[in-house]
Design an enzyme around this catalytic site. Structure first.
Site, PDB file in Angstrom:
ATOM      1  N   CYS A   2      48.212   0.488 -57.143  1.00  0.00           N
ATOM      2  CA  CYS A   2      49.563   0.939 -56.821  1.00  0.00           C
ATOM      3  C   CYS A   2      50.015   2.046 -57.771  1.00  0.00           C
ATOM      4  CB  CYS A   2      50.556  -0.206 -56.961  1.00  0.00           C
ATOM      5  SG  CYS A   2      50.129  -1.609 -55.943  1.00  0.00           S
ATOM      6  N   ARG A  27      44.575   7.088 -57.078  1.00  0.00           N
ATOM      7  CA  ARG A  27      44.465   5.750 -57.677  1.00  0.00           C
ATOM      8  C   ARG A  27      43.969   4.721 -56.675  1.00  0.00           C
ATOM      9  NH1 ARG A  27      47.940   5.196 -62.312  1.00  0.00           N
ATOM     10  NH2 ARG A  27      48.335   3.024 -61.841  1.00  0.00           N
ATOM     11  N   TRP A  75      48.370  -0.737 -53.050  1.00  0.00           N
ATOM     12  CA  TRP A  75      47.008  -1.223 -52.870  1.00  0.00           C
ATOM     13  C   TRP A  75      47.163  -2.728 -52.683  1.00  0.00           C
ATOM     14  CZ3 TRP A  75      43.444  -4.512 -55.247  1.00  0.00           C
ATOM     15  CH2 TRP A  75      42.099  -4.290 -54.934  1.00  0.00           C
ATOM     16  N   ASN A 101      54.597  -2.019 -59.525  1.00  0.00           N
ATOM     17  CA  ASN A 101      53.161  -1.902 -59.756  1.00  0.00           C
ATOM     18  C   ASN A 101      52.787  -3.099 -60.629  1.00  0.00           C
ATOM     19  OD1 ASN A 101      50.617  -1.028 -60.210  1.00  0.00           O
ATOM     20  ND2 ASN A 101      51.162   0.812 -61.371  1.00  0.00           N
ATOM     21  N   GLY A 102      51.842  -3.930 -60.168  1.00  0.00           N
ATOM     22  CA  GLY A 102      51.441  -5.105 -60.951  1.00  0.00           C
ATOM     23  C   GLY A 102      51.439  -6.347 -60.072  1.00  0.00           C
ATOM     24  N   GLU A 478      24.137   2.467 -63.162  1.00  0.00           N
ATOM     25  CA  GLU A 478      25.221   3.380 -62.797  1.00  0.00           C
ATOM     26  C   GLU A 478      24.846   4.203 -61.555  1.00  0.00           C
ATOM     27  OE1 GLU A 478      28.215   3.763 -63.298  1.00  0.00           O
ATOM     28  OE2 GLU A 478      28.725   5.866 -62.963  1.00  0.00           O
ATOM     29  N   LYS A 482      27.125   4.276 -58.204  1.00  0.00           N
ATOM     30  CA  LYS A 482      27.661   5.517 -57.605  1.00  0.00           C
ATOM     31  C   LYS A 482      27.304   5.555 -56.124  1.00  0.00           C
ATOM     32  CE  LYS A 482      30.080   6.782 -59.678  1.00  0.00           C
ATOM     33  NZ  LYS A 482      30.412   6.135 -60.874  1.00  0.00           N
ATOM     34  N   GLU A 485      29.336   2.838 -54.085  1.00  0.00           N
ATOM     35  CA  GLU A 485      30.799   2.953 -53.973  1.00  0.00           C
ATOM     36  C   GLU A 485      31.258   4.126 -53.127  1.00  0.00           C
ATOM     37  OE1 GLU A 485      32.699   2.862 -57.856  1.00  0.00           O
ATOM     38  OE2 GLU A 485      31.454   4.461 -58.620  1.00  0.00           O
ATOM     39  N   HIS A 501       9.593 -10.369 -59.323  1.00  0.00           N
ATOM     40  CA  HIS A 501      10.287 -11.659 -59.336  1.00  0.00           C
ATOM     41  C   HIS A 501      11.375 -11.724 -58.279  1.00  0.00           C
ATOM     42  CE1 HIS A 501       8.112 -12.692 -62.945  1.00  0.00           C
ATOM     43  NE2 HIS A 501       8.436 -11.510 -63.439  1.00  0.00           N
ATOM     44  N   LYS A 600      41.222   3.550 -58.506  1.00  0.00           N
ATOM     45  CA  LYS A 600      40.807   4.261 -59.714  1.00  0.00           C
ATOM     46  C   LYS A 600      41.097   3.437 -60.954  1.00  0.00           C
ATOM     47  CE  LYS A 600      39.455   7.883 -62.005  1.00  0.00           C
ATOM     48  NZ  LYS A 600      37.983   7.981 -62.035  1.00  0.00           N
TER      49      LYS A 600
HETATM   50  C1  G6P Z   1      37.430   1.156 -61.305  1.00  0.00           C
HETATM   51  C2  G6P Z   1      36.991   2.607 -61.109  1.00  0.00           C
HETATM   52  C3  G6P Z   1      35.704   2.863 -61.853  1.00  0.00           C
HETATM   53  C4  G6P Z   1      35.851   2.513 -63.325  1.00  0.00           C
HETATM   54  C5  G6P Z   1      36.379   1.083 -63.513  1.00  0.00           C
HETATM   55  C6  G6P Z   1      36.821   0.856 -64.945  1.00  0.00           C
HETATM   56  O1  G6P Z   1      36.523   0.311 -60.696  1.00  0.00           O
HETATM   57  O2  G6P Z   1      36.814   2.871 -59.735  1.00  0.00           O
HETATM   58  O3  G6P Z   1      35.335   4.230 -61.728  1.00  0.00           O
HETATM   59  O4  G6P Z   1      34.623   2.630 -63.964  1.00  0.00           O
HETATM   60  O5  G6P Z   1      37.527   0.860 -62.704  1.00  0.00           O
HETATM   61  O6  G6P Z   1      37.925   1.696 -65.200  1.00  0.00           O
HETATM   62  P1  G6P Z   1      38.334   2.235 -66.620  1.00  0.00           P
HETATM   63  O7  G6P Z   1      39.552   3.068 -66.348  1.00  0.00           O
HETATM   64  O8  G6P Z   1      38.637   1.020 -67.443  1.00  0.00           O
HETATM   65  O9  G6P Z   1      37.199   3.037 -67.158  1.00  0.00           O
END
Ligand code: G6P
Length: 605
Positions: A2, A27, A75, A101-102, A478, A482, A485, A501, A600
């Protein structure tokens, strides 16, 4: 997650709010709304879906005249993403509107109490209780009602509240959720992050938990939780507007991938002086540290997984990596000899904040590696090193990850120097190698022009496996994240030695396997795994140094990397994998910057 914005001044509020909400789109959200006061009446407009729909519904804001208003991108947590559940919510008497927000954790009890008292609930949200509490406690004193209503709330909240009786005023409240005030001339703003403010002002006031503020066009008054006025410093926002715009690129993600050499240089350059790593902000006595625990979420956690190898090799201290959402409930073995390293791009991730607090409670000192200046994690950690990546807008992080990893490398060298675990010559050569990274990242971008073609070949796949050993495995974690997502292709990372395994049971004709072969201490071993999956029909796309002929002749397709100091290789190695994920997602027509269901900044648990 949010996002909230608010405006009070002399302009029409609605267009300002819509612009602000657009800046917060990154976000992650699934509905949006605005509320504006005029003639002692609050007008509200909300839509499920994108801000574009809200602009259409309000004729770019012109259908909601008035110079004070609040806006929200939601969100969904409590209740589906519908028009009704979207914020702002209004009280039954129409006197109050609230954006939030929260999460209000005690909303069920409050909802029951308010329902019994005759308040009617429109939505399924936790937020709606706030607006009914406002109505219940209002007896002509807006501030008093805000204080009484907030005192009933448990959980995390950043609130913007309008009252139709006081049309030039907004109250905002902060508790465990980001909230920044923008100070203008004859107008004032608030937002959940600075990206929504920079177009209007660079003067910001950061609220602390428990504080609330009263905004009018000509004044901002902050109060402590007891309602006493307090003076707050005005901070300067350093991010410029252009940095938060696409700058000719089709997507923010592509722009941010391309920006990495510059971002990493900005992270490193001010911290190397006369061949020495200088971290002015730190005075950690590494001799008192017997264990390092790295905690974070998502990609930041994977940056920790990759950085762990450098820290252990250079400092000879055991390093443990823990997901913040696990660590916070794990009754962890942490004491005053533990150094906690917290990684977070946003500095607002709820689980990371909770893990940090839990470890501090057990005596650990915490070093935060954060991108957003003034964020919660930056403030509560004992030490903070900023990543200086500039605003990162695409939900899937790229430069956030690589700059976090770079700061871990800087810190590893700083700590090793203090501990005396590195010979002078080796230290100097590693510092030089660090300075080479931006150039090598650029080379990694330049030497793989074939990625869009590879994406055309692989984008139909239902799943992909990313394999590697040691640092290659950390990068595979990672790389797979990527891919999944943004392209929505199932992607799994596996330590290559573990294939037999489990995962090998899933290898079939034309199954893509992305094999990371940049850590030469283990590439021979990974090559055996490549042979094994190929024997079962897999299509292998390998990532290796161009001169590694053995791998070139073994793999079906190749991604190349320039030769890099092995300890720092992951930060370069991830770059072609980010680009591959980007182009696969593009082939699949995905909403690359705003992948479905993702946010985000994950500000709720
Ligand atoms: C969300 C974002 C990721 C990020 C993660 C941690 O999942 O989509 O890209 O790595 O949060 O966020 P931060 O702001 O703590 O790095």
């Amino acid at each position: 997650m949010c996002g909230i914005v608010g405006y009070t001044g002399s302009q029409n509020a609605a267009p300002v709010l819509l612009e602000g909400l657009k800046k917060l789109e990154y976000r992650g959200y699934d509905s949006a709304g605005i509320a504006v006061v005029q003639d002692q009446t609050i007008a509200v407009s909300k839509v499920m879906g994108r801000i574009a729909g809200l602009c259409e519904k309000t004729a770019d804001g012109s259908l909601l005249p008035g110079t004070t208003g609040i806006g929200h991108t939601r969100w969904a947590t409590h209740g589906a993403p519908t028009d009704i559940n979207a914020h702002p919510h209004t009280s039954n008497d129409g006197r109050f509107a609230v954006v939030h927000n929260g999460i209000i954790e005690n909303y069920l009890e409050l909802r029951q109490e308010l329902t019994q008292k005759g308040y009617h609930f429109e939505s399924e949200t936790d937020t709606e209780v706030i607006v009914h509490l406002m109505e219940m406690y209002y007896q002509g004193d807006f501030k008093r009602a805000v204080m009484k209503a907030s005192s009933r709330l448990q959980g995390s909240y950043a609130l913007g509240i309008l009252c139709s009786q006081e049309p030039d005023k907004i109250f905002v409240v902060r508790e465990a959720s980001p909230l920044i005030l923008g100070v203008g001339i004859g107008e004032n703003f608030f937002a959940s992050d600075v990206t929504a403010l920079v177009a209007h002002t660079r003067n910001a006031v950061y609220l602390e938990d428990g504080e609330f503020a009263e905004l009018t066009p000509d004044s901002i008054q902050v109060y402590d939780c007891a309602g006493h006025p307090i003076q707050k410093p005005i901070s300067r926002i350093s991010w410029d507007i252009q940095a938060a715009e696409k700058g000719g690129y089709e997507h923010f993600m592509l722009k941010e991938i391309m920006e990495q050499p510059r971002a990493v240089k900005a992270t490193i350059a001010p911290r190397i002086k006369n061949g020495e790593i200088v971290l002015d902000d730190l005075d950690i006595d590494m001799h008192c540290v017997n264990k390092i625990v790295i905690t974070a979420c998502g990609s930041a956690y994977y940056a920790g997984c990759a950085g762990k190898y450098a820290l252990e090799r250079l400092c000879r201290i055991p390093v443990q990596t823990e997901l913040a959402s696990e660590l916070r409930y794990a009754d962890p073995l942490i004491d005053s000899h533990t150094l906690l390293i917290v990684l977070s791009q946003s500095g607002e991730t709820a689980d990371t904040i909770a893990a940090l607090r839990e470890c501090q409670r057990r005596g650990a000192k915490a070093l935060a590696i954060v991108n957003v200046v003034g964020s919660t994690i930056a403030k509560i950690a004992d030490y903070c090193l900023y990543t200086w990546a500039g605003p990162e807008i695409a939900v899937a992080t790229t430069k956030g990850y690589t700059t976090q990893l770079t700061v871990l490398y800087l810190f590893a060298l700083y700590a090793a120097r203090q501990l005396g675990t590195l010979e002078q010559e080796r230290y100097r050569s590693l510092v030089s190698a660090l300075k080479m990274l931006p150039k090598q990242m650029q080379q990694a971008l330049d030497m793989n022009p074939g990625i869009p073609k590879l994406a055309q070949k692989y984008h139909h796949s239902e799943s992909m496996f990313f394999i590697g050993r040691n640092t290659d495995y950390a990068v595979a974690l990672e790389g797979a994240l990527k891919m999944k997502e943004i392209s929505y292709i199932h992607a799994e990372s596996y330590a290559a030695g573990e294939l037999k395994h489990g995962t090998i049971a899933l290898i079939h004709e034309r199954q893509p396997v992305i094999a990371l072969c940049c850590n030469e201490s283990v590439t021979e071993k990974t090559m055996s795994n490549i042979v094994e999956v190929k024997a079962r029909g897999a299509e292998v796309l390998a990532l290796a140094f161009r001169d590694n002929q053995k791998i070139v002749s073994l793999a079906d397709d190749m991604l190349f990397l320039p030769r890099t100091e092995p300890i720092f290789c992951p930060v370069v190695e991830i770059v072609p994998l980010q680009m591959l994920a980007y182009h696969v997602a593009k082939e699949n027509g995905c909403d690359i910057d705003k992948p479905k269901n993702l946010a985000k900044s994950v500000t709720v648990e």
